[in-house]
Scaffold this motif. Sequence first.
Motif, mmCIF file in Angstrom:
data_model
loop_
_atom_site.group_PDB
_atom_site.id
_atom_site.type_symbol
_atom_site.label_atom_id
_atom_site.label_comp_id
_atom_site.label_asym_id
_atom_site.label_seq_id
_atom_site.Cartn_x
_atom_site.Cartn_y
_atom_site.Cartn_z
ATOM 1 N N GLY A 16 0.800 -1.211 0.000
ATOM 2 C CA GLY A 16 0.000 0.000 0.000
ATOM 3 C C GLY A 16 0.834 1.263 0.000
ATOM 4 N N SER A 17 0.142 2.394 0.111
ATOM 5 C CA SER A 17 0.797 3.704 0.053
ATOM 6 C C SER A 17 0.345 4.594 1.199
ATOM 7 C CB SER A 17 0.461 4.400 -1.266
ATOM 8 O OG SER A 17 0.936 3.672 -2.367
ATOM 9 N N ARG A 19 1.068 8.946 2.461
ATOM 10 C CA ARG A 19 1.731 10.219 2.213
ATOM 11 C C ARG A 19 1.900 10.949 3.538
ATOM 12 N NH1 ARG A 19 -0.474 15.754 -0.551
ATOM 13 N NH2 ARG A 19 1.432 16.393 -1.653
ATOM 14 N N ARG A 66 10.718 3.799 -4.497
ATOM 15 C CA ARG A 66 9.420 3.604 -3.835
ATOM 16 C C ARG A 66 8.928 4.868 -3.132
ATOM 17 N NH1 ARG A 66 9.014 0.222 0.351
ATOM 18 N NH2 ARG A 66 11.168 0.457 1.040
ATOM 19 N N GLN A 81 5.992 10.787 -0.077
ATOM 20 C CA GLN A 81 5.066 9.833 -0.689
ATOM 21 C C GLN A 81 5.708 8.460 -0.624
ATOM 22 O OE1 GLN A 81 1.881 10.254 -2.024
ATOM 23 N NE2 GLN A 81 1.898 8.011 -2.135
ATOM 24 N N ASN A 83 5.241 4.513 -1.500
ATOM 25 C CA ASN A 83 4.521 3.501 -2.267
ATOM 26 C C ASN A 83 5.161 2.139 -2.070
ATOM 27 O OD1 ASN A 83 2.902 5.577 -3.351
ATOM 28 N ND2 ASN A 83 4.318 5.887 -5.060
ATOM 29 N N SER A 84 4.435 1.109 -2.433
ATOM 30 C CA SER A 84 4.944 -0.272 -2.339
ATOM 31 C C SER A 84 5.547 -0.542 -0.966
ATOM 32 C CB SER A 84 5.989 -0.522 -3.439
ATOM 33 O OG SER A 84 5.445 -0.290 -4.712
#
Length: 120
Positions: A16-17, A19, A66, A81, A83-84
Amino acid sequence: QVQLVESGGGLVQAGGSLRLSCAASGRTFSSYAMGWFRQAPGKEREFVARISRSGSTYYADSVKGRFTISRDNAKNTVYLQMNSLKPEDTAVYYCAAGAYTSRPGGMDYWGKGTLVTVSS
């Protein structure tokens, strides 16, 4: 004097991500390089990403490709940010202001941190 407040942490599944945001007080935000660091339980604080006053960036090998660091000087805010996400990214994430360096000792101001937990 710069005060930093992180937000955006939480629980997310692997892959998931999230921020993260770091809001800075004061009118001198643009004068500082900014960095994100993290500290997992039982481990030392480690460098994650940094961004210079002009926007140059640098990442730890473990997050390269990532994570993305950015800054908005008009909003006195720096972002991360992510990600992964992987379970090994679980840590308290700290925002810091100071020199353009990967060394925690080179930073002048620190936030209190925000917890990121990645479940497998």
